[in-house]
Write an enzyme that holds these catalytic residues in place. Sequence first.
Site, PDB file in Angstrom:
ATOM      1  N   CYS A   1     -49.768   4.792  17.760  1.00 48.27           N
ATOM      2  CA  CYS A   1     -50.142   4.128  19.012  1.00 48.27           C
ATOM      3  C   CYS A   1     -48.965   3.328  19.579  1.00 48.27           C
ATOM      4  O   CYS A   1     -48.337   2.539  18.859  1.00 48.27           O
ATOM      5  CB  CYS A   1     -51.326   3.196  18.768  1.00 48.27           C
ATOM      6  SG  CYS A   1     -51.870   2.370  20.271  1.00 48.27           S
TER       7      CYS A   1
ATOM      8  N   GLU B   1     -63.658  16.893  36.531  1.00 45.07           N
ATOM      9  CA  GLU B   1     -64.226  15.587  36.183  1.00 45.07           C
ATOM     10  C   GLU B   1     -65.713  15.685  35.853  1.00 45.07           C
ATOM     11  O   GLU B   1     -66.194  15.030  34.939  1.00 45.07           O
ATOM     12  CB  GLU B   1     -63.990  14.574  37.310  1.00 45.07           C
ATOM     13  CG  GLU B   1     -62.564  14.059  37.374  1.00 45.07           C
ATOM     14  CD  GLU B   1     -62.133  13.380  36.076  1.00 45.07           C
ATOM     15  OE1 GLU B   1     -62.993  12.824  35.382  1.00 45.07           O
ATOM     16  OE2 GLU B   1     -60.934  13.434  35.745  1.00 45.07           O
TER      17      GLU B   1
ATOM     18  N   TYR C   1     -67.705   6.366  38.503  1.00 44.58           N
ATOM     19  CA  TYR C   1     -66.583   6.878  37.717  1.00 44.58           C
ATOM     20  C   TYR C   1     -65.934   8.082  38.408  1.00 44.58           C
ATOM     21  O   TYR C   1     -64.709   8.124  38.594  1.00 44.58           O
ATOM     22  CB  TYR C   1     -67.020   7.277  36.289  1.00 44.58           C
ATOM     23  CG  TYR C   1     -65.957   8.128  35.673  1.00 44.58           C
ATOM     24  CD1 TYR C   1     -64.794   7.539  35.161  1.00 44.58           C
ATOM     25  CD2 TYR C   1     -66.032   9.523  35.701  1.00 44.58           C
ATOM     26  CE1 TYR C   1     -63.754   8.317  34.682  1.00 44.58           C
ATOM     27  CE2 TYR C   1     -64.998  10.301  35.218  1.00 44.58           C
ATOM     28  CZ  TYR C   1     -63.869   9.693  34.709  1.00 44.58           C
ATOM     29  OH  TYR C   1     -62.838  10.463  34.253  1.00 44.58           O
TER      30      TYR C   1
ATOM     31  N   CYS D   1     -53.739   4.807  14.555  1.00 42.78           N
ATOM     32  CA  CYS D   1     -53.042   3.618  15.044  1.00 42.78           C
ATOM     33  C   CYS D   1     -51.537   3.672  14.772  1.00 42.78           C
ATOM     34  O   CYS D   1     -50.755   3.096  15.536  1.00 42.78           O
ATOM     35  CB  CYS D   1     -53.664   2.372  14.437  1.00 42.78           C
ATOM     36  SG  CYS D   1     -55.415   2.194  14.863  1.00 42.78           S
TER      37      CYS D   1
ATOM     38  N   ASP E   1     -63.859   5.452  31.877  1.00 47.83           N
ATOM     39  CA  ASP E   1     -64.738   6.403  31.196  1.00 47.83           C
ATOM     40  C   ASP E   1     -64.907   5.941  29.748  1.00 47.83           C
ATOM     41  O   ASP E   1     -64.411   4.868  29.354  1.00 47.83           O
ATOM     42  CB  ASP E   1     -64.196   7.837  31.301  1.00 47.83           C
ATOM     43  CG  ASP E   1     -63.056   8.097  30.338  1.00 47.83           C
ATOM     44  OD1 ASP E   1     -62.433   7.117  29.857  1.00 47.83           O
ATOM     45  OD2 ASP E   1     -62.777   9.268  30.033  1.00 47.83           O
TER      46      ASP E   1
ATOM     47  N   CYS F   1     -56.512   6.850  20.176  1.00 48.40           N
ATOM     48  CA  CYS F   1     -57.510   5.804  19.919  1.00 48.40           C
ATOM     49  C   CYS F   1     -58.902   6.442  19.952  1.00 48.40           C
ATOM     50  O   CYS F   1     -59.756   6.090  20.756  1.00 48.40           O
ATOM     51  CB  CYS F   1     -57.391   4.696  20.970  1.00 48.40           C
ATOM     52  SG  CYS F   1     -58.264   3.186  20.515  1.00 48.40           S
TER      53      CYS F   1
HETATM   54  S1  SF4 Z   1     -53.685   0.237  17.687  1.00 54.36           S
HETATM   55 FE1  SF4 Z   1     -53.894   1.622  19.419  1.00 54.36          FE
HETATM   56  S2  SF4 Z   1     -55.036   3.357  18.523  1.00 54.36           S
HETATM   57 FE2  SF4 Z   1     -55.305   1.672  17.128  1.00 54.36          FE
HETATM   58  S3  SF4 Z   1     -57.190   0.680  17.795  1.00 54.36           S
HETATM   59 FE3  SF4 Z   1     -55.503  -0.396  18.802  1.00 54.36          FE
HETATM   60  S4  SF4 Z   1     -55.342   0.612  20.783  1.00 54.36           S
HETATM   61 FE4  SF4 Z   1     -56.518   1.969  19.472  1.00 54.36          FE
END
Ligand code: SF4
Length: 302
Positions: A214, A48, A131, A211, A149, A204
């Site tokens: 995601c 960490e 953290y 995305c 974080d 992300c």
């Molecule tokens: S869709 Fe997922 S990867 Fe894209 S900005 Fe939103 S949270 Fe981030």
Amino acid sequence: MKTSTPAAPPRHTPASITGPILAWYDRHARDLPWRAPDATPWGVLVSEIMLQQTPVVRVLPIWDVWMARWPTPAALAAEPSGEAVRAWGRLGYPRRALRLHAAAQAIVERHNGKVPDDHAALLDLPGIGAYTAAAVASFAYQQRHAVLDTNVRRVLARLINGVEYPPKTQTRAETTTAEFLLPSDPPTAARWSVAVMELGALVCTARSPRCVDCPVLDKCEWQLAGRPPYDGPPRKGQTYTGTDRQCRGRLLAVLRNTEGPVEKPALDIVWSDAPQRERALDGLIADGLVDPLDDGRYALPT
Ligand code: SF4
């Protein structure tokens, strides 16, 4: 930990967000040694500290060396702090090596050589901030804490708040959002904490989020808002060349790569701008990373 409700709660339930990200993590988590079942709390703590501001790929070889040489806090505490600085190699921000050494000494003195599992005791160790205490309690001891974080803050800024980047400094509202999402069962909460962190590291990402890969694309407020561009204060750049940081790194490398003290000319030769070099050297001395000796030579701390 008490769970509070954010001022503007997300339109989705916590489980509808955490569930897909946990399932994604099960399939895509990187196989990292500090996540292995046999990883020790000490190994988690070292990882960490090393991972703060440093990518995994650079941390892996240094972490391996540290764990082989210092498998316990007692092993590190028994050596001079300068050896920790030497073994830090080129990870950058070498004050972290001193912090780890000081933490190891405190763990030996106060906790009989065992990394404490209590959040307050972790926070009380030298150089351990909010953290790191939350991360070690979560990842080493499967406790329930909001772990925020850089990666997590960015994911939550986009996913929940609909903005590309979080504020420069962490706000109470971000903690409230993180606590709102945290699953109630401690082992699941700990797994969620590492899962959302991994999503920030792999999908992300700061500059080009993937995305389409995601698991919460359909719930992301930033996506739903049409990906509005960041309009906050200027973000810190990553400039390194020519900075005092680079100069400090060069000076420290001379000491790391030499057995014993060095003469001043050996330092002077690695950086031509004398005022900057002297400033950087003074900074290293003030930080306890370099010892100026009575005979005019310089050494790593003992
Ligand atoms: S869709 Fe997922 S990867 Fe894209 S900005 Fe939103 S949270 Fe981030």
